[in-house]
Write a protein that holds these residues in place. Sequence first.
Motif, short mmCIF file in Angstrom:
data_model
loop_
_atom_site.label_atom_id
_atom_site.label_comp_id
_atom_site.label_asym_id
_atom_site.label_seq_id
_atom_site.Cartn_x
_atom_site.Cartn_y
_atom_site.Cartn_z
N THR A 61 37.61 5.78 -17.77
CA THR A 61 37.82 6.55 -16.54
C THR A 61 37.78 5.64 -15.31
OG1 THR A 61 35.45 6.99 -16.22
CG2 THR A 61 36.69 8.52 -17.62
N ILE A 70 36.40 14.30 -13.85
CA ILE A 70 37.16 14.74 -15.02
C ILE A 70 36.38 15.79 -15.80
CG2 ILE A 70 37.96 13.97 -17.30
CD1 ILE A 70 38.79 11.34 -15.93
N ALA A 71 35.08 15.57 -15.98
CA ALA A 71 34.26 16.53 -16.73
C ALA A 71 34.23 17.89 -16.01
CB ALA A 71 32.85 16.00 -16.90
N SER A 74 37.55 19.72 -16.29
CA SER A 74 37.87 20.11 -17.66
C SER A 74 37.13 21.37 -18.09
CB SER A 74 37.53 18.97 -18.63
OG SER A 74 38.29 17.82 -18.36
N TYR A 165 25.84 17.00 -19.15
CA TYR A 165 26.48 15.79 -18.63
C TYR A 165 25.37 14.78 -18.34
CZ TYR A 165 29.39 12.68 -15.82
OH TYR A 165 30.06 11.58 -15.35
N LEU A 193 28.28 15.08 -22.88
CA LEU A 193 29.18 14.04 -22.41
C LEU A 193 28.31 12.95 -21.78
CD1 LEU A 193 32.02 16.14 -20.74
CD2 LEU A 193 32.32 14.53 -22.64
N CYS A 222 39.12 16.36 -21.85
CA CYS A 222 38.91 15.44 -20.72
C CYS A 222 40.08 14.47 -20.59
CB CYS A 222 37.60 14.67 -20.89
SG CYS A 222 36.11 15.65 -20.62
N THR A 225 42.95 16.24 -18.91
CA THR A 225 42.69 16.34 -17.48
C THR A 225 42.95 15.02 -16.78
OG1 THR A 225 41.01 18.04 -17.85
CG2 THR A 225 40.93 16.88 -15.75
#
Length: 262
Positions: A61, A70-71, A74, A165, A193, A222, A225
């Motif tokens: 990323t 991104i997370a 998504s 996360y 993640l 992800c 995305t």
Amino acid sequence: INLNLGAPRFDLVPSSSTKLPADRRGHPPPWGLPELRAAVAERLNGEQRLGVHPTDQVLITHGGAGAFSIALDSFLNPGDRVVLFDPTSPLFPFALAQRRARIRWVPTWTENGRVRFQAKAFVRALDRARLLVLAAPCNPTGAVFASEDLDQIAWWADRRDVLIYSDEVFGGYWYEGERLSIGSLPRARRRTLTAGSVSKTYALASARVGWLAGHRHLIRPCTLTAVLQVPFVPTLCQQVALNALRQDSALPAIREELDSRR
């Protein structure tokens, strides 16, 4: 002949602006360079015992901030509840506010280098939440979660079906006890993640290279995305990050010096 991507190749024309071979001047793979994903997976599996496969469980990323964006894009919808520990990095509440998420704060304090919080407050905040965000070590305190607390967090996240996360960009500066990633715990493995980057541990913030790692059913959306937002991290930056991951002999001395300052 693939006409979908505007990526012309001029194999016979030498480039005066780069030493990259011709096959590396076009679009890199959307997941990231295979050799970089392999190096990241090796590090995550060795130090953090995540057990991820580089082929479809690691996504490169645009730094740690890019990984978080991104997370969120998504898995998060406007109005979703997100749990944050207080204090935390300002990146998290700012990004969540931009996406109109509803933040639930869990107050914490630091005790002997450990993050402490009231279990009842945490469980109450987790009710009907979509996402739990934590950092290990925490920013800005540098404190870490005790292993028994991570077990409880993983247990409740699994019971409430909450995604986790785990921001571990400062993972190279873990001082209190043995390093433990919540994504390595059985109850959290399929719902976590794990994010990292070369910005902090390797002092390469300008390279803008980070990663997301986790189960393939989390990483695949992800990746879609990321392709729709920013299709890839530049190849040159990925090669810089790969070189840093392969040459980290200076890190023990840096950690020792920073530990003495504490």
